[in-house]
Design a protein around this motif. Sequence first.
Motif, mmCIF file in Angstrom:
data_model
loop_
_atom_site.group_PDB
_atom_site.id
_atom_site.type_symbol
_atom_site.label_atom_id
_atom_site.label_comp_id
_atom_site.label_asym_id
_atom_site.label_seq_id
_atom_site.Cartn_x
_atom_site.Cartn_y
_atom_site.Cartn_z
ATOM 1 N N UNK A 26 -6.822 -0.528 -42.146
ATOM 2 C CA UNK A 26 -7.583 -0.880 -40.964
ATOM 3 C C UNK A 26 -9.013 -1.316 -41.220
ATOM 4 N N UNK A 27 -9.366 -1.528 -42.489
ATOM 5 C CA UNK A 27 -10.741 -1.979 -42.732
ATOM 6 C C UNK A 27 -10.745 -3.461 -43.073
ATOM 7 N N UNK A 28 -11.860 -4.107 -42.780
ATOM 8 C CA UNK A 28 -11.959 -5.556 -42.901
ATOM 9 C C UNK A 28 -12.792 -6.004 -44.094
ATOM 10 N N UNK A 29 -13.552 -5.087 -44.675
ATOM 11 C CA UNK A 29 -14.443 -5.463 -45.761
ATOM 12 C C UNK A 29 -14.147 -4.610 -46.983
ATOM 13 N N UNK A 30 -14.714 -4.966 -48.086
ATOM 14 C CA UNK A 30 -14.580 -4.161 -49.280
ATOM 15 C C UNK A 30 -15.892 -3.475 -49.617
ATOM 16 N N UNK A 31 -16.784 -3.389 -48.643
ATOM 17 C CA UNK A 31 -18.084 -2.780 -48.870
ATOM 18 C C UNK A 31 -18.198 -1.491 -48.060
ATOM 19 N N UNK A 32 -17.492 -0.484 -48.565
ATOM 20 C CA UNK A 32 -17.504 0.818 -47.905
ATOM 21 C C UNK A 32 -17.908 1.883 -48.904
ATOM 22 N N UNK A 33 -18.604 2.877 -48.400
ATOM 23 C CA UNK A 33 -18.807 4.093 -49.172
ATOM 24 C C UNK A 33 -17.664 5.034 -48.809
ATOM 25 N N UNK A 34 -16.904 5.426 -49.816
ATOM 26 C CA UNK A 34 -15.809 6.377 -49.624
ATOM 27 C C UNK A 34 -16.166 7.657 -50.373
ATOM 28 N N UNK A 35 -15.856 8.774 -49.772
ATOM 29 C CA UNK A 35 -16.231 10.051 -50.369
ATOM 30 C C UNK A 35 -15.120 11.080 -50.253
ATOM 31 N N UNK A 36 -15.166 12.020 -51.166
ATOM 32 C CA UNK A 36 -14.327 13.214 -51.065
ATOM 33 C C UNK A 36 -15.239 14.383 -50.722
ATOM 34 N N UNK A 37 -14.853 15.117 -49.693
ATOM 35 C CA UNK A 37 -15.516 16.356 -49.310
ATOM 36 C C UNK A 37 -14.524 17.499 -49.480
ATOM 37 N N UNK A 38 -15.022 18.700 -49.506
ATOM 38 C CA UNK A 38 -14.151 19.862 -49.495
ATOM 39 C C UNK A 38 -14.770 20.957 -48.639
#
Length: 128
Positions: A26-38
Motif C-alpha cells: 500500500x505504499x507509493x514511494x521507496x522513501x520510508x523510514x521503517x523500524x522495529x520496536x519491541x
Amino acid sequence: QVQLVESGGGSVQAGGSLRLSCVASGYRYNNYCMAWFRQAPGKEREGVADIYLGHAITYYAGSVKGRFAISQDGAKNTVYLQMNNLRTEDTAMYYCAAARPFTQCGVVRGIPSSYDSWGQGTQVTVSS
C-alpha cells in the motif's frame, strides 16, 4: 496508508537466533523510514532498529548493536530483523512500523507516536 504484516517470532533458548519479517503493502514511494520496536510486559515500547528504504541507512539501539541486523528486500517489499545471540531480556512483542513518506529516520527515531503504520506484532520469547 501502509499495511504491515510481521512474522517469524517464536520461542528460542538464549544464544539462539530468529529472523523476523515485515511485509509492506500500500505504499507509493521507496522513501520510508521503517523500524522495529519491541514491548515487554509492563515496559514502554522501545525502538530496536530502523532503516531508510532505498538508501539502506540503518541504526541500532545500543542493547542490540552487534547482535541484530535490519535489512530490506525491495523485490519482496519486506524488511527483516535478523536476531542473533538472543538474550532473555530480548523477550517481547516485536512490532514493525513505518513513518510518513520522506520522513528521515533521525527525526522519528524511537518515538512510537511519530510512526503512522504498525503491524500486529510477533512474539519473541527467549528462555535461559
